[in-house]
Design a protein around this motif. Structure first.
Motif: not given
Length: 179
Positions: A1, A3-4, A7, A114, A154, A158, A162
């Motif tokens: 979260t 990194l979002i 970004s 994932q 990126i 993520c 998620l």
């Protein structure tokens, strides 16, 4: 979260935009030598999650459970990515289209990676790692093809991860097995 969020700062900050464009100049082909392989390999981890059964490698969940979980993951990812693309209205590096942030191809690839990891991590985490390698390649090719900036990729990665984690958390809460 986090990194979002970081970004997203690259979309709004003038100094960070300049840094992003410097990285773009180094990593992209600047319009030459483009490839379309990223349009296809984004789906490879999802396909592998089903295809491995042909080689008698059993996943964690049944076909029905996997399919419902994958549909939940994909729906979550698609809604969030599309909403963010509209909200941020960020210009792509190669055109005037304003749907760059976040990368949907990368989100799809990492959602599948994932998913593959969740289904096969108990058999061998390397199966999932292979999915992440393909997803990373997809993300890099989005930059190389000058379709996205690194921060788009990126954030997409993520969001993909998620979305799948959310679906695996939500599935047993919605579909409880009766005694």
């Amino acid at each position: 979260t986090s990194l979002i969020g970081i970004s997203a700062l690259y979309v709004e900050s003038g100094w960070l935009k300049k840094q992003r464009e410097s990285v773009q100049d180094v990593l992209s082909a600047k319009g030459s030598n483009k490839t379309k392989v990223d349009d296809y390999i984004q789906y490879a981890p999802m396909v592998a999650a089903y295809g491995l059964e042909l080689f008698k490698i059993k996943p964690k969940h049944s076909f029905k459970e996997r399919t419902i979980t994958l549909a939940m993951s994909y729906a979550t990812m698609a809604i969030v990515v599309r909403t963010m693309k509209i909200a941020f209205n960020e210009k792509r590096p190669d055109s005037n289209a304003k749907n760059s942030f976040p990368s949907g191809h990368t989100a799809t690839a990492f959602m599948g990676a994932q998913f593959l990891y969740e289904e096969y991590k108990e058999i061998s985490p390397w199966i999932g790692y292979a999915g992440y390698a393909i997803a990373t390649t997809t993300g890099y090719l989005r930059i190389y093809n000058n379709r996205h900036y690194f921060n788009d990729v990126i954030a997409g990665a993520c969001l993909g991860i998620l979305s799948t984690k959310f679906a695996y958390w939500l599935y047993p809460k919605i579909f409880r097995k009766s005694k």
